[in-house]
Design a protein around this motif. Structure first.
Motif, mmCIF file in Angstrom:
data_model
loop_
_atom_site.group_PDB
_atom_site.id
_atom_site.type_symbol
_atom_site.label_atom_id
_atom_site.label_comp_id
_atom_site.label_asym_id
_atom_site.label_seq_id
_atom_site.Cartn_x
_atom_site.Cartn_y
_atom_site.Cartn_z
ATOM 1 N N ALA A 156 0.822 -1.205 0.000
ATOM 2 C CA ALA A 156 0.000 0.000 0.000
ATOM 3 C C ALA A 156 0.863 1.264 0.000
ATOM 4 N N LEU A 157 1.959 1.261 0.772
ATOM 5 C CA LEU A 157 2.855 2.422 0.794
ATOM 6 C C LEU A 157 3.469 2.655 -0.576
ATOM 7 N N VAL A 158 3.825 1.570 -1.262
ATOM 8 C CA VAL A 158 4.361 1.680 -2.624
ATOM 9 C C VAL A 158 3.317 2.285 -3.555
ATOM 10 N N ALA A 159 2.083 1.796 -3.460
ATOM 11 C CA ALA A 159 1.010 2.318 -4.311
ATOM 12 C C ALA A 159 0.758 3.795 -4.043
ATOM 13 N N ARG A 160 0.755 4.181 -2.776
ATOM 14 C CA ARG A 160 0.537 5.585 -2.437
ATOM 15 C C ARG A 160 1.657 6.451 -2.991
ATOM 16 N N ALA A 161 2.895 5.956 -2.939
ATOM 17 C CA ALA A 161 4.026 6.708 -3.484
ATOM 18 C C ALA A 161 3.902 6.859 -4.999
ATOM 19 N N LEU A 162 3.451 5.794 -5.673
ATOM 20 C CA LEU A 162 3.230 5.867 -7.120
ATOM 21 C C LEU A 162 2.171 6.908 -7.453
ATOM 22 N N MET A 163 1.105 6.909 -6.690
ATOM 23 C CA MET A 163 0.025 7.872 -6.916
ATOM 24 C C MET A 163 0.525 9.302 -6.768
ATOM 25 N N THR A 263 15.333 5.665 -0.015
ATOM 26 C CA THR A 263 15.245 6.984 -0.634
ATOM 27 C C THR A 263 14.058 7.094 -1.574
ATOM 28 N N SER A 264 13.566 5.948 -2.071
ATOM 29 C CA SER A 264 12.400 5.944 -2.950
ATOM 30 C C SER A 264 11.620 4.655 -2.742
ATOM 31 N N LEU A 265 10.297 4.751 -2.816
ATOM 32 C CA LEU A 265 9.443 3.571 -2.738
ATOM 33 C C LEU A 265 8.930 3.158 -4.114
ATOM 34 N N THR A 266 9.401 3.846 -5.176
ATOM 35 C CA THR A 266 8.912 3.529 -6.519
ATOM 36 C C THR A 266 10.004 2.966 -7.410
ATOM 37 N N THR A 267 11.059 2.474 -6.792
ATOM 38 C CA THR A 267 12.061 1.666 -7.490
ATOM 39 C C THR A 267 12.657 0.724 -6.458
ATOM 40 N N PHE A 268 12.981 -0.501 -6.892
ATOM 41 C CA PHE A 268 13.505 -1.516 -5.990
ATOM 42 C C PHE A 268 14.956 -1.826 -6.404
ATOM 43 N N PRO A 269 15.946 -1.193 -5.758
ATOM 44 C CA PRO A 269 17.350 -1.347 -6.164
ATOM 45 C C PRO A 269 17.826 -2.797 -6.209
ATOM 46 N N ALA A 270 17.312 -3.652 -5.305
ATOM 47 C CA ALA A 270 17.752 -5.048 -5.318
ATOM 48 C C ALA A 270 17.361 -5.740 -6.621
ATOM 49 N N THR A 271 16.232 -5.352 -7.208
ATOM 50 C CA THR A 271 15.839 -5.895 -8.509
ATOM 51 C C THR A 271 16.777 -5.394 -9.597
ATOM 52 N N VAL A 272 17.070 -4.104 -9.579
ATOM 53 C CA VAL A 272 17.960 -3.528 -10.595
ATOM 54 C C VAL A 272 19.322 -4.201 -10.544
ATOM 55 N N VAL A 440 6.352 11.481 4.003
ATOM 56 C CA VAL A 440 6.862 10.782 2.823
ATOM 57 C C VAL A 440 5.768 9.893 2.222
ATOM 58 N N ALA A 441 5.075 9.136 3.060
ATOM 59 C CA ALA A 441 3.991 8.256 2.605
ATOM 60 C C ALA A 441 3.162 7.843 3.812
ATOM 61 N N SER A 442 1.956 7.396 3.558
ATOM 62 C CA SER A 442 1.099 6.920 4.651
ATOM 63 C C SER A 442 0.068 5.949 4.103
ATOM 64 N N THR A 443 -0.461 5.122 4.996
ATOM 65 C CA THR A 443 -1.550 4.223 4.639
ATOM 66 C C THR A 443 -2.333 3.878 5.897
ATOM 67 N N SER A 444 -3.547 3.428 5.719
ATOM 68 C CA SER A 444 -4.386 3.002 6.830
ATOM 69 C C SER A 444 -4.989 1.640 6.514
ATOM 70 N N LYS A 445 -5.096 0.815 7.541
ATOM 71 C CA LYS A 445 -5.738 -0.488 7.401
ATOM 72 C C LYS A 445 -7.204 -0.356 7.798
ATOM 73 N N PHE A 446 -8.078 -1.066 7.055
ATOM 74 C CA PHE A 446 -9.508 -0.989 7.321
ATOM 75 C C PHE A 446 -10.084 -2.363 7.627
ATOM 76 N N HIS A 447 -11.079 -2.370 8.491
ATOM 77 C CA HIS A 447 -11.759 -3.616 8.827
ATOM 78 C C HIS A 447 -12.553 -4.094 7.612
ATOM 79 N N TRP A 448 -12.392 -5.349 7.256
ATOM 80 C CA TRP A 448 -12.968 -5.866 6.004
ATOM 81 C C TRP A 448 -14.488 -5.774 5.971
ATOM 82 N N LYS A 449 -15.137 -5.861 7.143
ATOM 83 C CA LYS A 449 -16.588 -5.896 7.162
ATOM 84 C C LYS A 449 -17.199 -4.524 7.450
#
Length: 542
Positions: A156-163, A263-272, A440-449
């Protein structure tokens, strides 16, 4: 500078079970070792006999916690009737299967062994989803996990950073995410071994939101944006004896274990880094020159990872983040860079430590069955995006007839660094009562029901002795309304109240979990009490 290359290593045979839950409801009920026995199928059409196996390398994530199984390498070798061979278990979290393959490759490339059996196995359905989530959280940094960070929260943090970086509204993100989900299911529906072997068109994605089935889980990700938790076993036989498929390159790399300090959540250096080493070993200087000849099998457990992976692997430009995977002419079955044609993790499923080997088996079959494709790349992520492996299989004739001189890559990204041990949240307050910081980024968890918030996670950056450092903190559900308006780049204030408790914009920081000695994350009692009162007040039953 040249790169060392050992003996040539080939894939003689590969197999994968169906991916799903062997729990007696979705699939037949199998215990861990009954599932492991299916690996014997790899010998059915193999030119290498069981008696010729010199070593058995097994990849699995924390099998003792999931299944109460230890000394796994030797036990599986025994079950398969292989005696006298070396046996070993490798655990690099969800990239364990790929790491096992790399280890098996090196055993032969070094000249030590002639034939190695590699197995990836995971049986997650022996325990509840809640307990599985706690076990998986063991790969996360202790402090960050105690504040509430989980693997879904990482996604979710990655998605928020992309947005944020691409100025996407919630509506635009949902449209994109729905299309990614539809794509994954389109290919999974054509894969008889896939866990999610059914279509899920964009219309259903949105109708399921209206009906409460595609609920918000970790903002902005919904239920359909996550991969399923799966069981599977997969195996391959590696050999020094020439075969139709050669291992052209392998590469692996790690990143720091914390999420906040990157330093960034929209690139994964270990993959590179892993991919560049694999390309160097294979002698591939321009990966896009594989156009119309390559299949990419990449690790996409959450919507948002896939677009980043394609940039990090070198196939996509950042300007194509939101178009590459949705353009059939580019990434489809007959596209220039065919990608995840078996459904990826979102569609095929994600049996953790087996996934990397399932990808290998899929790529092996694709190369043998698809005359157009000559190269197959698999990409596996372990832990909180920090133990990644890239493996290149190739048609042997194709490999021998192209320039394949190995080289040492030089275009590697700067690795992330952890802050010094003495720098902590407490350190920030050592000489000041109030601290200005930046979100830098944020997210919240929600109850499924009920849809009520359960906790809030915030990554922020603050200065100490003229240097900026990043931290992750959490707070309880009652503070959601106070923090939900904060966006990346916004300013915030940290201070202490009279009792010494830390506050963020006057909201108390709290550890949602605490880690026990056995590595399992347990929800703090006070937090559960508070959450229960909130749900009861809203008229919901937990």
């Amino acid at each position: 500078m040249s790169m060392y290359r050992g003996r040539k290593v080939y894939v003689a045979a590969a197999m994968s079970s169906e991916v799903g839950k062997y729990n007696g409801r979705e699939k037949e009920k199998l215990d861990f070792f009954a599932l492991a026995e299916q690996a014997e199928q790899v010998f059915l059409n193999s030119p290498i006999d069981k008696s010729q196996i010199d070593a058995v390398v097994v990849g699995s994530q924390n099998p003792f916690a999931f299944n109460g199984v230890d000394n796994l390498g030797a036990k599986i070798a025994g079950i398969l009737g292989i005696s006298g061979a070396k046996s070993i278990l490798l655990d690099t979290a969800s990239s364990s299967g790929a790491s096992a393959f790399e280890n098996g490759y090196l055993e032969i490339a070094s000249g030590r062994y002639e034939n190695v059996l590699v197995i990836g196995i995971q049986k997650m359905s022996d325990i509840s989803t809640e307990n599985a989530t706690k076990i998986i959280a063991g790969v996360i940094d202790k402090e960050e996990s105690e504040y509430g960070l989980t693997m879904p929260a990482c996604g979710a943090l990655v998605a928020r950073a992309l947005m944020h970086e691409n100025n996407l509204s919630n509506e635009k993100w949902s449209e994109f995410s729905a299309k990614l989900t539809a794509r994954a299911h389109h290919y999974a529906a054509q894969n008889p071994k896939a866990h999610n072997n059914f279509l899920l068109p964009t219309e259903q994605y949105f109708s399921d939101i209206a009906e409460g089935k595609n609920y918000l889980y970790y903002e902005p990700l919904r239920y359909h944006d996550f991969c399923p938790m799966s069981d599977a076993v997969s195996a391959c036989i590696l050999t020094a004896t020439p075969q139709d498929i050669i291992v052209a390159g392998v590469g692996s790399a790690t990143d720091i274990p914390t999420i906040a300090e990157r330093t960034s959540l929209t690139t994964f250096p270990a993959t590179v880094i892993a991919s560049r080493h694999a390309y160097g070993m294979a002698g591939i200087r321009q990966v896009r020159e594989l156009e119309n000849r390559v299949h990419i099998n990449m690790h996409d457990p959450f919507n948002g990872f896939g677009p980043i992976n394609m940039v990090d692997l070198g196939f996509s430009d950042r300007s194509e983040l939101f178009t590459f995977l949705l353009d059939e002419a580019i990434s489809g079955e007959n596209g220039r860079f065919a990608t995840n044609l078996t459904g990826g993790l979102k569609g095929r499923g994600h049996p953790l430590g087996a996934t990397g080997m399932v990808q290998i088996a899929e790529n092996f079959d694709i190369l043998r069955q698809n005359n157009r494709l000559k190269v197959a790349i698999s990409h596996s992520i372990g832990g909180p995006i920090n133990n990644n492996v890239v493996i290149i299989l190739e048609n042997t004739v194709h490999y021998e007839n192209r320039p394949n001189r190995p080289f040492r890559p030089t275009d590697l990204p700067k690795a992330n660094q952890m802050r010094p041990k003495h720098i902590s949240l407490e350190t920030l307050f050592s000489d000041q009562h109030e601290i200005k910081a930046r979100i830098v980024a944020s997210t919240s968890k929600f109850h499924w029901k009920s849809g009520t918030p359960q906790n809030v996670l915030v990554v922020f950056e603050a200065a100490y002795e003229k240097k900026n450092y990043r931290f992750l903190i959490g707070t309880g559900p009652e503070n959601y309304e106070h923090l939900t308006h904060l966006k990346p780049g916004d300013s915030m204030m940290l201070n202490r109240n009279e009792s010494g408790a830390m506050l963020i914009n006057e909201v108390p920081i709290m550890r949602v979990y605490r880690k026990t000695m056995d590595g399992v994350v347990r929800v703090a009692d006070k937090y559960f009490d508070k959450l229960g009162k909130i749900l009861k007040k809203d008229g919901h039953k937990e």
